[in-house]
Design a protein around this motif. Sequence first.
Motif, PDB file in Angstrom:
ATOM      1  N   GLY A 150      84.263 -42.800 -14.855  1.00  0.00           N
ATOM      2  CA  GLY A 150      85.244 -42.381 -13.667  1.00  0.00           C
ATOM      3  C   GLY A 150      83.774 -43.092 -12.714  1.00  0.00           C
ATOM      4  O   GLY A 150      83.510 -44.140 -13.088  1.00  0.00           O
ATOM      5  N   SER A 151      83.794 -41.705 -11.311  1.00  0.00           N
ATOM      6  CA  SER A 151      82.869 -42.894 -10.697  1.00  0.00           C
ATOM      7  C   SER A 151      82.031 -41.844  -9.094  1.00  0.00           C
ATOM      8  O   SER A 151      82.557 -40.685  -8.705  1.00  0.00           O
ATOM      9  N   LYS A 152      81.502 -42.132  -8.739  1.00  0.00           N
ATOM     10  CA  LYS A 152      80.328 -41.655  -7.418  1.00  0.00           C
ATOM     11  C   LYS A 152      80.043 -42.259  -6.390  1.00  0.00           C
ATOM     12  O   LYS A 152      80.316 -43.342  -6.166  1.00  0.00           O
ATOM     13  N   LYS A 153      81.159 -41.905  -5.391  1.00  0.00           N
ATOM     14  CA  LYS A 153      80.627 -42.861  -3.541  1.00  0.00           C
ATOM     15  C   LYS A 153      81.383 -41.636  -3.006  1.00  0.00           C
ATOM     16  O   LYS A 153      82.066 -40.528  -2.530  1.00  0.00           O
ATOM     17  N   PRO A 154      79.564 -41.522  -2.643  1.00  0.00           N
ATOM     18  CA  PRO A 154      78.682 -42.538  -2.250  1.00  0.00           C
ATOM     19  C   PRO A 154      77.703 -41.507  -3.009  1.00  0.00           C
ATOM     20  O   PRO A 154      77.851 -40.753  -3.735  1.00  0.00           O
ATOM     21  N   CYS A 155      76.665 -42.752  -3.479  1.00  0.00           N
ATOM     22  CA  CYS A 155      75.787 -42.733  -3.962  1.00  0.00           C
ATOM     23  C   CYS A 155      74.744 -42.882  -4.050  1.00  0.00           C
ATOM     24  O   CYS A 155      73.987 -44.039  -4.698  1.00  0.00           O
ATOM     25  N   SER A 156      73.965 -42.379  -3.726  1.00  0.00           N
ATOM     26  CA  SER A 156      72.333 -42.671  -3.301  1.00  0.00           C
ATOM     27  C   SER A 156      71.260 -43.746  -4.242  1.00  0.00           C
ATOM     28  O   SER A 156      71.673 -42.984  -5.762  1.00  0.00           O
ATOM     29  N   LEU A 157      71.056 -43.784  -3.725  1.00  0.00           N
ATOM     30  CA  LEU A 157      69.906 -44.831  -3.993  1.00  0.00           C
ATOM     31  C   LEU A 157      70.699 -45.938  -5.845  1.00  0.00           C
ATOM     32  O   LEU A 157      70.021 -46.183  -6.886  1.00  0.00           O
ATOM     33  N   SER A 158      71.860 -46.402  -5.356  1.00  0.00           N
ATOM     34  CA  SER A 158      72.445 -47.367  -6.053  1.00  0.00           C
ATOM     35  C   SER A 158      71.847 -47.869  -6.778  1.00  0.00           C
ATOM     36  O   SER A 158      72.234 -48.899  -7.971  1.00  0.00           O
ATOM     37  N   SER A 159      71.275 -48.051  -5.655  1.00  0.00           N
ATOM     38  CA  SER A 159      71.046 -50.463  -6.142  1.00  0.00           C
ATOM     39  C   SER A 159      69.106 -50.433  -7.009  1.00  0.00           C
ATOM     40  O   SER A 159      69.030 -50.858  -7.791  1.00  0.00           O
ATOM     41  N   SER A 160      68.556 -49.315  -6.734  1.00  0.00           N
ATOM     42  CA  SER A 160      67.073 -48.666  -7.110  1.00  0.00           C
ATOM     43  C   SER A 160      67.486 -47.689  -8.547  1.00  0.00           C
ATOM     44  O   SER A 160      66.355 -47.339  -9.121  1.00  0.00           O
ATOM     45  N   MET A 161      68.253 -47.603  -9.067  1.00  0.00           N
ATOM     46  CA  MET A 161      67.979 -45.923  -9.548  1.00  0.00           C
ATOM     47  C   MET A 161      68.072 -47.005 -11.234  1.00  0.00           C
ATOM     48  O   MET A 161      68.742 -48.076 -11.508  1.00  0.00           O
ATOM     49  N   ASN A 162      66.829 -46.494 -12.362  1.00  0.00           N
ATOM     50  CA  ASN A 162      66.795 -46.537 -13.221  1.00  0.00           C
ATOM     51  C   ASN A 162      67.522 -45.727 -14.455  1.00  0.00           C
ATOM     52  O   ASN A 162      67.852 -46.022 -15.494  1.00  0.00           O
ATOM     53  N   LEU A 163      67.916 -44.208 -13.411  1.00  0.00           N
ATOM     54  CA  LEU A 163      68.909 -43.838 -14.419  1.00  0.00           C
ATOM     55  C   LEU A 163      69.587 -42.937 -12.853  1.00  0.00           C
ATOM     56  O   LEU A 163      69.448 -42.326 -12.668  1.00  0.00           O
ATOM     57  N   LEU A 164      70.937 -42.630 -14.206  1.00  0.00           N
ATOM     58  CA  LEU A 164      71.568 -41.531 -13.065  1.00  0.00           C
ATOM     59  C   LEU A 164      72.182 -40.625 -14.015  1.00  0.00           C
ATOM     60  O   LEU A 164      72.465 -40.631 -15.411  1.00  0.00           O
ATOM     61  N   THR A 165      72.012 -38.859 -12.717  1.00  0.00           N
ATOM     62  CA  THR A 165      72.260 -38.282 -13.555  1.00  0.00           C
ATOM     63  C   THR A 165      73.821 -38.021 -12.975  1.00  0.00           C
ATOM     64  O   THR A 165      74.511 -37.730 -12.004  1.00  0.00           O
ATOM     65  N   ALA A 166      74.982 -37.211 -14.119  1.00  0.00           N
ATOM     66  CA  ALA A 166      76.388 -37.198 -13.851  1.00  0.00           C
ATOM     67  C   ALA A 166      76.574 -35.447 -13.895  1.00  0.00           C
ATOM     68  O   ALA A 166      75.834 -35.340 -15.419  1.00  0.00           O
ATOM     69  N   SER A 167      77.568 -35.068 -13.457  1.00  0.00           N
ATOM     70  CA  SER A 167      78.161 -33.798 -13.920  1.00  0.00           C
ATOM     71  C   SER A 167      79.644 -34.177 -14.504  1.00  0.00           C
ATOM     72  O   SER A 167      80.140 -34.890 -14.062  1.00  0.00           O
ATOM     73  N   VAL A 168      79.579 -33.689 -15.740  1.00  0.00           N
ATOM     74  CA  VAL A 168      80.433 -34.372 -16.416  1.00  0.00           C
ATOM     75  C   VAL A 168      81.842 -33.574 -16.592  1.00  0.00           C
ATOM     76  O   VAL A 168      81.014 -32.484 -16.730  1.00  0.00           O
ATOM     77  N   GLU A 169      82.974 -33.263 -17.272  1.00  0.00           N
ATOM     78  CA  GLU A 169      84.319 -32.302 -17.558  1.00  0.00           C
ATOM     79  C   GLU A 169      83.847 -32.886 -18.682  1.00  0.00           C
ATOM     80  O   GLU A 169      85.217 -34.091 -19.379  1.00  0.00           O
ATOM     81  N   VAL A 170      83.588 -32.158 -19.979  1.00  0.00           N
ATOM     82  CA  VAL A 170      83.914 -32.501 -21.058  1.00  0.00           C
ATOM     83  C   VAL A 170      85.390 -32.242 -21.749  1.00  0.00           C
ATOM     84  O   VAL A 170      85.312 -30.970 -21.262  1.00  0.00           O
ATOM     85  N   ASP A 171      85.931 -33.328 -22.642  1.00  0.00           N
ATOM     86  CA  ASP A 171      87.249 -33.085 -22.888  1.00  0.00           C
ATOM     87  C   ASP A 171      87.247 -31.606 -23.922  1.00  0.00           C
ATOM     88  O   ASP A 171      89.462 -31.347 -24.218  1.00  0.00           O
ATOM     89  N   THR A 172      86.456 -31.153 -24.433  1.00  0.00           N
ATOM     90  CA  THR A 172      86.285 -29.524 -24.942  1.00  0.00           C
ATOM     91  C   THR A 172      86.173 -28.460 -23.962  1.00  0.00           C
ATOM     92  O   THR A 172      87.085 -27.613 -24.076  1.00  0.00           O
ATOM     93  N   GLY A 173      86.731 -28.898 -22.097  1.00  0.00           N
ATOM     94  CA  GLY A 173      86.275 -28.130 -21.345  1.00  0.00           C
ATOM     95  C   GLY A 173      85.185 -27.633 -20.983  1.00  0.00           C
ATOM     96  O   GLY A 173      84.867 -26.240 -20.142  1.00  0.00           O
ATOM     97  N   GLU A 174      84.415 -27.399 -21.887  1.00  0.00           N
ATOM     98  CA  GLU A 174      82.501 -27.830 -21.210  1.00  0.00           C
ATOM     99  C   GLU A 174      82.740 -28.368 -19.990  1.00  0.00           C
ATOM    100  O   GLU A 174      82.996 -29.491 -20.035  1.00  0.00           O
ATOM    101  N   ARG A 175      81.514 -28.187 -19.410  1.00  0.00           N
ATOM    102  CA  ARG A 175      80.981 -28.882 -18.334  1.00  0.00           C
ATOM    103  C   ARG A 175      79.398 -29.301 -19.027  1.00  0.00           C
ATOM    104  O   ARG A 175      79.490 -28.700 -19.748  1.00  0.00           O
TER     105      ARG A 175
END
Length: 371
Positions: A150-175
């Motif tokens: 997937g992608s995130k746009k815009p994503c603040s801190l994109s150049s400085s980030m050490n870690l990305l936290t992302a909300s994802v939809e799992v193929d089991t239907g869970e978030r």
Amino acid sequence: MTALMTRERQALKAYLPDLADYLDETPLLALEARDSGAIARFRDAGGTALTIPKESGGLGASALDAVRVQRAIGSRSPSLGAGTTMHHLSLATLNEFAQAATEEDRALIQGLVEQRAVIASGFSEGVTGGSVFIPTMSARKKGSSYVINGSKKPCSLSSSMNLLTASVEVDTGERAIALIPADTPGISVHRFWETQILAGAESDEVQLDDVEVPADLVLLNDADDPNGQHEMTGYLWFGLLITANYLGAASSLLERLLAAGKNDHEGYVRAAADIENGMAAVESIARSLDEGERGQDISVRLLLCRIAIRDALVRASSAAIESLGGIAFIKSSDIGYLAAAVHAFAFHPPSRRSVSESLAKYHAGHEFAFA
């Protein structure tokens, strides 16, 4: 030194003295540039740990102190305030999960704090009319890992980030919320933000192509946050801090009006009344958060305040600019920049359209939910 923002300046100086000095010494437009280096200075000053409890290695700022710090930062660099709000949102959400999880999860948070990790937020504010609670990224289980796309746009801190936290939809239907080190293979950053307004927040596009993440870095909501309260608490922090940031940007116009010595007292008071009233509302909700209130009612109160403050800041900035006058506008690029930055507050999620029905129905006795 004026009495305007006395508590806010004191809070910033108390928690992040080196950052306070740097912001005071650096011109606004230099701080707002894409390559300003302000985020690195924020990190070096210890700002990444602002909202984390002292027992976890953080600075232990209360929500009340944090909104004051953020208003002070926003008055000097709205870009830095907006970008770091996303860091605080991410870390606060992770901390909420960790407090109800295992010792290993709490150790993970402490490790991030000790490393002064800059954490970007891969939630879905870039979706027009979308909800912050509907993931824009997908994940599928692969052995002891998850593969994320997937992608995130815009994503603040994109150049400085050490870690990305992302909300994802799992193929089991869970978030789920995935914690993804920024140097993981398959992550790439692409230019997205073209305007100069808030360019210092580093809000470009982050793409994830078959990014493999260990299962212990994927927090399933059904297991770790079944009623969504921890995630909602993260958005309380977001709402409080992002609002304080733009109150700070508008307050910077008040500072310039005082310095100009125009003696348009009526114009100044019209602007100041809207800004100080908004800050009082934010502080009231911050106190409730500090007292342990969580859930639907405080979330509704904050959203209603944010909607009111959006309009109030437009009025306040217009009144301040009118009082400053046309010559000041012509001679100072800062004034037009701050006015444009204040208007950006309306673009942060959730949109009024997406939540209005749920807010109205909550007052009518129904459950509240983000659209």
